[in-house]
Design a protein around this motif. Structure first.
Motif, short mmCIF file in Angstrom:
data_model
loop_
_atom_site.label_atom_id
_atom_site.label_comp_id
_atom_site.label_asym_id
_atom_site.label_seq_id
_atom_site.Cartn_x
_atom_site.Cartn_y
_atom_site.Cartn_z
N MET A 224 0.81 -1.22 0.00
CA MET A 224 0.00 0.00 0.00
C MET A 224 0.85 1.27 0.00
N ALA A 225 2.14 1.12 0.30
CA ALA A 225 3.01 2.31 0.37
C ALA A 225 3.14 2.98 -1.00
N ASP A 226 3.43 4.25 -0.97
CA ASP A 226 3.72 4.99 -2.21
C ASP A 226 5.10 5.64 -2.06
N PRO A 227 6.10 5.31 -2.84
CA PRO A 227 6.08 4.37 -3.96
C PRO A 227 5.97 2.93 -3.48
N ARG A 278 -2.17 4.36 -9.49
CA ARG A 278 -2.33 3.13 -8.69
C ARG A 278 -3.65 2.44 -9.06
N ILE A 279 -3.54 1.15 -9.35
CA ILE A 279 -4.70 0.40 -9.87
C ILE A 279 -5.01 -0.80 -8.99
N VAL A 280 -6.31 -1.02 -8.76
CA VAL A 280 -6.76 -2.29 -8.17
C VAL A 280 -7.39 -3.09 -9.31
N ALA A 295 0.50 -7.33 -17.09
CA ALA A 295 1.69 -6.87 -17.83
C ALA A 295 1.34 -5.62 -18.65
N ILE A 296 0.16 -5.63 -19.24
CA ILE A 296 -0.27 -4.46 -20.04
C ILE A 296 -0.42 -3.24 -19.12
N ILE A 297 -1.03 -3.44 -17.97
CA ILE A 297 -1.26 -2.31 -17.05
C ILE A 297 0.07 -1.72 -16.58
N GLU A 298 0.97 -2.59 -16.15
CA GLU A 298 2.21 -2.05 -15.58
C GLU A 298 3.16 -1.51 -16.67
N ALA A 299 2.96 -1.94 -17.91
CA ALA A 299 3.78 -1.38 -19.00
C ALA A 299 3.46 0.10 -19.21
N THR A 300 2.31 0.57 -18.72
CA THR A 300 1.96 1.99 -18.89
C THR A 300 2.67 2.87 -17.86
N GLY A 301 3.33 2.22 -16.88
CA GLY A 301 3.96 3.00 -15.80
C GLY A 301 3.12 3.00 -14.54
N ALA A 302 1.88 2.47 -14.64
CA ALA A 302 1.02 2.37 -13.45
C ALA A 302 1.49 1.20 -12.59
N VAL A 303 1.03 1.17 -11.35
CA VAL A 303 1.37 0.05 -10.48
C VAL A 303 0.08 -0.56 -9.93
N ILE A 304 0.03 -1.89 -9.95
CA ILE A 304 -1.15 -2.59 -9.41
C ILE A 304 -0.91 -2.76 -7.91
N VAL A 305 -1.85 -2.26 -7.12
CA VAL A 305 -1.64 -2.28 -5.66
C VAL A 305 -2.54 -3.30 -4.95
N GLU A 354 -18.75 -4.07 -1.79
CA GLU A 354 -18.26 -3.35 -0.61
C GLU A 354 -16.77 -3.61 -0.43
N HIS A 355 -16.36 -4.86 -0.68
CA HIS A 355 -14.95 -5.20 -0.53
C HIS A 355 -14.08 -4.45 -1.54
N ILE A 356 -14.58 -4.34 -2.77
CA ILE A 356 -13.79 -3.62 -3.79
C ILE A 356 -13.64 -2.15 -3.39
N LYS A 357 -14.76 -1.58 -2.89
CA LYS A 357 -14.70 -0.16 -2.46
C LYS A 357 -13.66 0.01 -1.36
N GLU A 358 -13.72 -0.92 -0.41
CA GLU A 358 -12.79 -0.86 0.74
C GLU A 358 -11.33 -0.99 0.25
N MET A 359 -11.12 -1.91 -0.71
CA MET A 359 -9.75 -2.09 -1.21
C MET A 359 -9.27 -0.83 -1.93
N ALA A 360 -10.17 -0.24 -2.74
CA ALA A 360 -9.80 0.96 -3.50
C ALA A 360 -9.39 2.07 -2.53
N LYS A 361 -10.14 2.15 -1.41
CA LYS A 361 -9.86 3.21 -0.43
C LYS A 361 -8.55 2.90 0.33
N ASN A 362 -8.43 1.69 0.86
CA ASN A 362 -7.25 1.35 1.67
C ASN A 362 -5.95 1.42 0.89
N THR A 363 -6.02 1.15 -0.41
CA THR A 363 -4.78 1.16 -1.19
C THR A 363 -4.54 2.53 -1.84
N SER A 364 -5.41 3.50 -1.54
CA SER A 364 -5.37 4.84 -2.18
C SER A 364 -5.26 4.70 -3.69
N SER A 365 -6.08 3.84 -4.26
CA SER A 365 -5.94 3.61 -5.70
C SER A 365 -6.63 4.72 -6.49
#
Ligand code: BJ8
Length: 423
Positions: A224-227, A278-280, A295-305, A354-365
């Motif tokens: 969850m840290a940034d970076p 940051r992507i979930v 692989a496609i997502i992270e090739a853009t420079g984004a990070v999957i959290v 609800e779980h996806i919402k919680e993950m998006a929030k906790n990971t600051s995605s």
């Protein structure tokens, strides 16, 4: 890699097919994983496991069999590893994440079947999966219609097939069914091993699996840290290996990696730039070696959290309460833990959103990418309400539908790049 030809022959693998698969996978692994920069040192162990996934690990499983352990293969996170370990057996995941022998597969399955189901049929028909061949029992489950109906055919193709029924809703009757099925599974394991599971056996099984899940939860937290100190690809790989490796050794290696990652966070060292998008990822399970979309997502420079997936949080979150002092009480605790899994085969399934919402929030995605395998009705149908609910909450969502082929790579890249740019 040592020479495992004899072992593969004894398992009945088709050498030509198997060589082709390994060559393909080796190439993909090199280009996707080994080309990443600033990988944590602790990933060396997981690279080694992957390089020996069809070699040393299969040899170990064979040695366990010689020592009297049974190997239990399964396709779903509803099959409790705690019960398997308590019976003195070893659990391996069989879900397959690559196309194989498609022409043969389409002679027995409709074309409009999801890639995941087609994949394990292809692995079986092509005789390329040593985990399938080494398994003493293969457990299928009644989840989506595709799996449930295809297992009718699959059960004729493999020896020692066992089918587990599963509930479709979270009402008390659903829990009752789950307990009934877990009791039947215990009876099946006891019949195979000729030994009754004791309270102590199950306590030990629960302790081993809880330790593994706690280590994975620690990994989720440090990401969850940034970076972020680890790429989403590497974290996914670890979650995939969780289904294949010896659980105690795996736990130790994940914890050692987390020690390293926690230090990187303290020193503000990351694998991507600070403030990288940051992507979930949420949706269908990404079984090994399915790495295409990450692989496609992270090739853009984004990070999957984070992965809201059975190969990720949905499968590994929540531990089992080990405090009961009777075997029945402990089995109830196992049922309670698994009954919380919010697979899209359940209806209604509000907990998942609800779980996806919680993950998006906790990971600051910055956004959620919903991953649906073509022809997967449960997840694709549910993706509409996931999108609507998250957007009401101000979370951007991109819905992707794909399969295991490489044909749509260009189109997917374009859509993902555009999404990453606007979030
Ligand atoms: S608990 S997600 S592991 S069933 S992709 S085969 S749903 S059509 S895999 Fe699963 Fe257990 Fe649920 Fe998890 Fe069907 Fe969809 Fe194919 Fe799927």
């Amino acid at each position: 890699m040592a020479d495992y030809t004899k072992m593969w022959t004894d398992l009945g693998l088709n050498h030509a097919n198997h060589d082709a698969l390994l060559e393909n996978l080796g190439g993909a692994y090199q280009s996707i994983f080994m080309s990443q920069e600033q990988r944590p040192e602790g990933m060396g162990y997981f690279d080694f496991v992957m390089s020996e996934a069809h070699g040393l690990r299969i040899q170990e499983l064979g040695e366990e069999q010689e020592a009297g352990r049974k190997i239990i293969g399964s396709f779903c996170v509803f099959v409790p590893e705690e019960l398997v370990l308590a019976a003195g057996c070893t659990s391996v995941g069989l879900c397959a994440g690559a196309d194989f022998a498609q022409e043969e597969v389409e002679k027995v399955l409709p074309r409009n079947t999801c890639s995941l189901i087609k994949s394990f049929f292809g692995f079986s028909l092509g005789k390329v999966c040593p985990y399938m061949e080494v398994s003493d029992l293969i457990v299928g489950e009644n989840t989506c219609d595709g799996k449930k109906k295809s297992f009718e055919t699959f059960s004729q193709m493999v020896p020692n097939f066992y089918q587990m029924d599963l509930p479709q809703n979270k009402a008390p009757m659903g829990r009752k069914l789950l307990k009934h099925e877990y009791m039947a599974f215990v009876a099946k394991l006891e019949e195979m091993t000729g030994k009754k599971i004791s309270l102590e056996d199950l306590k030990q099984g629960i302790a081993t699996v809880n330790a593994k899940r706690n280590a994975l939860a620690r990994l989720s937290k440090v990401r969850m840290a940034d970076p972020s100190p680890i790429s989403g690809l590497d974290a996914l790989l670890i979650n995939q290996i969780a289904f294949l490796d010896n659980p105690a050794r795996f736990t130790e290696k994940v914890n050692a990696l987390c020690d390293e990652l926690e230090l990187s966070v303290k020193e503000n060292k990351g694998v991507k730039a600070e403030k990288a998008p940051r992507i979930v990822i949420s949706g269908c399970p990404m079984a090994i070696p399915n790495w295409k979309v990450p692989a496609i997502i992270e090739a853009t420079g984004a990070v999957i959290v984070g992965e809201e997936s059975c190969i990720g949080e949905r499968g590994q979150r929540n531990t089992t309460d080990a405090s009961a002092d009777s075997l029945d009480g402990l089995i109830d605790a196992v049922v309670d833990r698994y009954f919380k899994i919010d697979c899209a085969v359940f209806t209604p399934n509000q907990e998942r959103v609800e779980h996806i919402k919680e993950m998006a929030k906790n990971t600051s995605s910055d956004g959620v990418i919903h991953y649906g395998l073509q022809f997967c009705q449960p997840y694709i149908m549910e993706s509409y309400s996931v999108e609507k609910t998250l957007e009401k909450d101000g979370v951007s969502v991109l819905r992707l539908e794909t399969d295991y082929s490489q044909e749509d790579m260009g189109q997917l890249s374009t859509r993902v790049e555009a999404f990453v740019e606007i979030i």
